[in-house]
Design an enzyme around this catalytic site. Structure first.
Site, PDB file in Angstrom:
ATOM      1  N   CYS A  54      61.425  22.122  69.105  1.00 37.80           N
ATOM      2  CA  CYS A  54      62.772  22.434  68.620  1.00 37.80           C
ATOM      3  C   CYS A  54      62.720  23.004  67.202  1.00 37.80           C
ATOM      4  O   CYS A  54      61.806  22.750  66.447  1.00 37.80           O
ATOM      5  CB  CYS A  54      63.605  21.157  68.583  1.00 37.80           C
ATOM      6  N   ARG A 112      58.494  29.034  67.795  1.00 36.69           N
ATOM      7  CA  ARG A 112      58.137  27.625  68.012  1.00 36.69           C
ATOM      8  C   ARG A 112      58.275  27.245  69.478  1.00 36.69           C
ATOM      9  O   ARG A 112      57.797  26.213  69.903  1.00 36.69           O
ATOM     10  CB  ARG A 112      59.010  26.706  67.147  1.00 36.69           C
ATOM     11  N   TRP A 138      63.710  22.669  72.699  1.00 39.45           N
ATOM     12  CA  TRP A 138      62.582  22.671  73.645  1.00 39.45           C
ATOM     13  C   TRP A 138      62.765  21.384  74.447  1.00 39.45           C
ATOM     14  O   TRP A 138      62.604  20.282  73.927  1.00 39.45           O
ATOM     15  CB  TRP A 138      61.267  22.669  72.876  1.00 39.45           C
ATOM     16  N   ASN A 163      65.229  17.141  66.407  1.00 39.81           N
ATOM     17  CA  ASN A 163      63.904  17.516  66.896  1.00 39.81           C
ATOM     18  C   ASN A 163      63.109  16.217  66.981  1.00 39.81           C
ATOM     19  O   ASN A 163      62.955  15.528  65.986  1.00 39.81           O
ATOM     20  CB  ASN A 163      63.228  18.499  65.918  1.00 39.81           C
ATOM     21  N   GLY A 164      62.674  15.851  68.202  1.00 38.98           N
ATOM     22  CA  GLY A 164      61.935  14.594  68.346  1.00 38.98           C
ATOM     23  C   GLY A 164      62.358  13.877  69.619  1.00 38.98           C
ATOM     24  O   GLY A 164      63.010  14.450  70.484  1.00 38.98           O
ATOM     25  N   GLU A 224      37.844  28.714  74.452  1.00 42.06           N
ATOM     26  CA  GLU A 224      38.967  29.360  73.740  1.00 42.06           C
ATOM     27  C   GLU A 224      39.418  30.605  74.488  1.00 42.06           C
ATOM     28  O   GLU A 224      40.622  30.836  74.645  1.00 42.06           O
ATOM     29  CB  GLU A 224      38.538  29.706  72.312  1.00 42.06           C
ATOM     30  N   LYS A 258      43.209  31.139  75.853  1.00 41.39           N
ATOM     31  CA  LYS A 258      44.014  32.317  75.497  1.00 41.39           C
ATOM     32  C   LYS A 258      44.574  32.975  76.738  1.00 41.39           C
ATOM     33  O   LYS A 258      45.748  33.287  76.836  1.00 41.39           O
ATOM     34  CB  LYS A 258      43.154  33.316  74.706  1.00 41.39           C
ATOM     35  N   GLU A 315      47.234  30.744  78.529  1.00 37.78           N
ATOM     36  CA  GLU A 315      48.517  30.421  77.879  1.00 37.78           C
ATOM     37  C   GLU A 315      49.412  31.634  77.713  1.00 37.78           C
ATOM     38  O   GLU A 315      50.623  31.482  77.607  1.00 37.78           O
ATOM     39  CB  GLU A 315      48.302  29.711  76.548  1.00 37.78           C
ATOM     40  N   HIS A 343      26.379  23.667  88.823  1.00 36.21           N
ATOM     41  CA  HIS A 343      26.792  22.294  89.167  1.00 36.21           C
ATOM     42  C   HIS A 343      28.219  22.248  89.700  1.00 36.21           C
ATOM     43  O   HIS A 343      28.958  21.311  89.427  1.00 36.21           O
ATOM     44  CB  HIS A 343      26.634  21.396  87.929  1.00 36.21           C
ATOM     45  N   LYS A 365      54.774  26.472  69.549  1.00 32.78           N
ATOM     46  CA  LYS A 365      53.766  26.780  68.533  1.00 32.78           C
ATOM     47  C   LYS A 365      53.235  25.504  67.896  1.00 32.78           C
ATOM     48  O   LYS A 365      52.077  25.414  67.547  1.00 32.78           O
ATOM     49  CB  LYS A 365      54.381  27.667  67.441  1.00 32.78           C
TER      50      LYS A 365
HETATM   51  C1  AGP Z   1      46.407  27.607  70.874  1.00 33.38           C
HETATM   52  O1  AGP Z   1      46.502  28.987  71.189  1.00 33.38           O
HETATM   53  C2  AGP Z   1      47.598  26.836  71.343  1.00 33.38           C
HETATM   54  N1  AGP Z   1      48.801  27.413  70.862  1.00 33.38           N
HETATM   55  C3  AGP Z   1      47.481  25.350  71.109  1.00 33.38           C
HETATM   56  O2  AGP Z   1      46.393  24.896  71.869  1.00 33.38           O
HETATM   57  C4  AGP Z   1      47.256  24.899  69.645  1.00 33.38           C
HETATM   58  O3  AGP Z   1      45.969  25.270  69.212  1.00 33.38           O
HETATM   59  C5  AGP Z   1      47.361  23.370  69.601  1.00 33.38           C
HETATM   60  O4  AGP Z   1      48.661  23.008  70.005  1.00 33.38           O
HETATM   61  C6  AGP Z   1      47.072  22.789  68.221  1.00 33.38           C
HETATM   62  O5  AGP Z   1      48.021  23.262  67.305  1.00 33.38           O
HETATM   63  P1  AGP Z   1      47.753  22.983  65.741  1.00 33.38           P
HETATM   64  O6  AGP Z   1      46.512  23.727  65.366  1.00 33.38           O
HETATM   65  O7  AGP Z   1      48.974  23.498  65.057  1.00 33.38           O
HETATM   66  O8  AGP Z   1      47.572  21.488  65.591  1.00 33.38           O
END
Ligand code: AGP
Length: 616
Positions: free
Chosen positions: A2, A27, A74, A100-101, A489, A493, A496, A512, A611
């Site tokens: 949020c 966000r 959110w 937010n929470g 990674e 990418k 997501e 395996h 985010k």
């Molecule tokens: C990465 O592309 C993602 N958006 C997500 O995995 C992110 O790295 C993770 O939520 C950690 O966020 P932070 O680095 O702000 O703690």
């Protein structure tokens, strides 16, 4: 997560709030709303969908007041509906609240409020909080020395379990906003004759660079001319006004199609900033200004323990390789969300690091608090200055890459890899790494921006490959040693932002189980470095080829790949092993970006993602 924006001043609040909400879109959210005080009532507009839709659907003149709050939601409790969007108005019409929470004891509070005649229009925990505040406001005697409104917020929050960042309006207080935080970020912007509230700086940077970072348990009471901060126990807090160093254009697209594209291509400059001022005079090691731990104490550390989530966790896995390789000190890496409940046995000379771009990830924050509760020092590697994790850590390293708006982490991730490499150098030179090896290592680090710049030149070729591979539904990413986390990674990418299933594995793990997935419809991305692992990786590639799997190879320039083994070859410059993960990451950032673009995905705001994950 949020987003919260509040405004009190001389301008029309709704326009400023909606602009701020647009800057918080990255966000992640699914509905939005704004409430403004006017002549003793609320002008309210809220709906499921984008902020754009809210702006179009809300004739500006309809929302004319100068005190207001706005929110991007959110969804946690309750679906994505207009009724569940914030702001919520109490059933007596007096209170407007955004949140937010997560209120963990909302069900018992709701049951109590129903017995007091309160009614509910939504399924949210936030509406329960709003009505609880109205209940306390009704019961709160008018206290001359303190606003009835402020005291009813204080009383309400004492009954709440869970996390919150809230901003509240009251119809009886036409030029007041009360806001509070516990576990969700909240910033007060101090402008010229105006005040703003925001979940993060990007929402208010266009109006002020002077901010106060609220801490957990603090309540801010804002009027048109002043503000004061107190704790839940009504103790006064002397505010510290910080000045933000980055500028509003840093949070603009500047001609790129997406923030993710911009942030991929600004990595050379961003990585320069991460290193700025962090090499010792003699050129043989790194130096950090904010570790807040002496070299003598650092020398006594016999284990490092890294805690993070998502991409930041991948960066920790690379740091593990480099610190063990160059400083010969054991490193443990844990998902923050796992660490806090595992209750594992820990040594007495362990130093913890949390890694978090946003500095607000609640699992990482909770893990930091758990490690501190056990009496350990915790240092933070973070990008957002003044973020909660950065402030609660005992010291650490800011990444200085500027705001990262795209949900998919790119420049912040390679910056975390760079900080990890610098730490490995610093710790190595405190132990067995020679002066000359240190000098060579520093040269390699200083060459990173140019190596990344050269790798970015492969973008047109990668875009062409992405066009031909965008229709596949499954990918494997395969690397060894410090390139295995880069494989993870790359898979993350792609997942997501393009919503394509992808998995990362150590290349030798193929045999395996995962090799069962291989067919013409499941391409593999291999990281192929020259050197000791080259032959091993090539034999894994041959196992794939023998089963008609298509291969995209990210290979260093000197690799002499057997003809026809890889269907696509993306060349990256030869480089020092400490910086190879950084350079190897760039092609898979580009590959995922161009595939997502080809599929017309919402690259900067992918579905279901946020985010900064500030709810558990
Ligand atoms: C990465 O592309 C993602 N958006 C997500 O995995 C992110 O790295 C993770 O939520 C950690 O966020 P932070 O680095 O702000 O703690």
């Amino acid at each position: 997560m949020c987003g919260i924006v509040g405004y009190i001043g001389k301008q029309k609040a709704s326009a400023i709030i909606l602009e701020g909400l647009k800057r918080l879109e990255y966000r992640g959210y699914d509905s939005a709303g704004v409430a403004v005080l006017r002549d003793g009532h609320f002008d309210l507009a809220k709906k499921a969908g984008r902020v754009e839709g809210l702006i179009k659907g809300t004739p500006a003149q309809k929302i004319a007041g100068t005190t207001g709050i706005g929110h991007t939601r959110w969804a946690t409790h309750g679906g994505v509906t207009d009724a569940n969007a914030h702001p919520h108005i109490s059933s007596d019409g007096r209170i407007a609240l955004i949140h937010n929470g997560v209120i963990e004891n909302y069900a018992s509070i709701k049951k109590f409020l129903l017995t007091k005649g309160f009614t509910f229009l939504s399924e949210t925990d936030t509406e329960v909080l709003c009505n609880l505040l109205a209940y306390h406001y009704q019961k709160e005697p008018a206290a001359p020395e303190a606003s009835r409104f402020l005291e009813s917020v204080r009383k309400t929050l004492r009954h709440v379990e869970g996390t919150y960042g809230i901003a509240v309006l009251c119809t009886d207080c036409p030029a007041e906003i009360v806001a509070a935080r516990k576990g969700s970020p909240l910033i007060l912007g101090v402008g010229d004759g105006e005040y703003m509230l925001a979940s993060d700086v990007s929402a208010i940077i266009s109006r002020t660079q002077n901010v106060v970072y609220l801490k957990d348990g603090e309540i801010v009471h804002i009027t048109a001319t002043n503000f004061s901060i107190t704790t839940l126990d009504a103790e006064d807090v002397s505010p510290v006004v910080d000045t933000i160093t980055w500028k509003v254009e840093d949070a603009d697209l500047n001609g790129y199609a997406h923030f993710m594209e911009k942030e991929i291509f600004e990595q050379p400059a961003a990585l320069e900033n991460t290193m700025r001022g962090r090499f010792a005079e003699d050129g043989s090691t790194a130096q950090f200004g904010g570790l807040n731990i002496s070299a003598v104490d650092l020398r006594q550390v016999d284990r490092f323990h890294f805690l993070a989530c998502g991409s930041a966790w991948h960066a920790c896995l690379v740091a593990e390789h480099l610190i063990e390789r160059f400083a010969r000190v054991p490193v443990e890496v844990d998902y923050a969300s796992e660490f806090r409940y595992r209750n594992m046995p820990l040594g007495s000379s362990t130093l913890f690091f949390t890694v978090s771009q946003s500095g607000e990830t609640i699992d990482t924050l909770a893990a930091l608090r758990e490690a501190k509760r056990k009496g350990y020092k915790v240092l933070a590697i973070a990008n957002v200055v003044g973020s909660t994790i950065a402030r609660e850590a005992d010291g650490g390293v800011y990444q200085h890459v500027g705001p990262e708006i795209g949900v998919a982490s790119t420049k912040a991730f390679t910056s975390q890899l760079l900080v990890g490499a610098m730490l490995a150098l610093y710790l190595g030179r405190m132990r067995d790494m020679s002066f000359s090896d240190g000098v060579e290592y520093v040269k390699a680090l200083k060459g990173v921006p140019d190596l990344v710049r050269r790798t970015l030149e492969t973008a047109p070729k990668i875009k062409e490959i992405a066009r031909r591979y965008a229709h596949y539904h499954d990918f494997l990413f395969l690397g060894r040693l410090s390139l295995f986390p880069v494989a993870l990674e790359g898979a993350l990418k792609l997942k997501e932002i393009s919503y394509i299933h992808a998995e990362g594995y150590p290349a030798a793990e193929m045999k395996h189980g995962p090799i069962a997935l291989i067919s013409e419809s499941c391409p593999s991305v291999f990281f192929v470095p020259s050197g000791e692992m080259f032959n091993k990786v090539v034999s894994s590639m041959q196992e794939i080829k023998a089963r008609k799997g298509r291969i995209i190879a990210v290979a260093t320039e000197n690799c002499d790949l057997p003809a026809g083994l890889a269907d696509e070859v993306i060349r990256i410059p030869e480089c020092h092993e400490a910086v190879l993960p950084i350079v190897a990451t760039v092609p898979v950032q580009l590959l995922s970006y161009y595939i997502a673009e080809e599929l017309k995905r919402d690259v900067d705001k992918p579905r279901n993602l946020a985010k900064s994950v500030t709810v558990e």
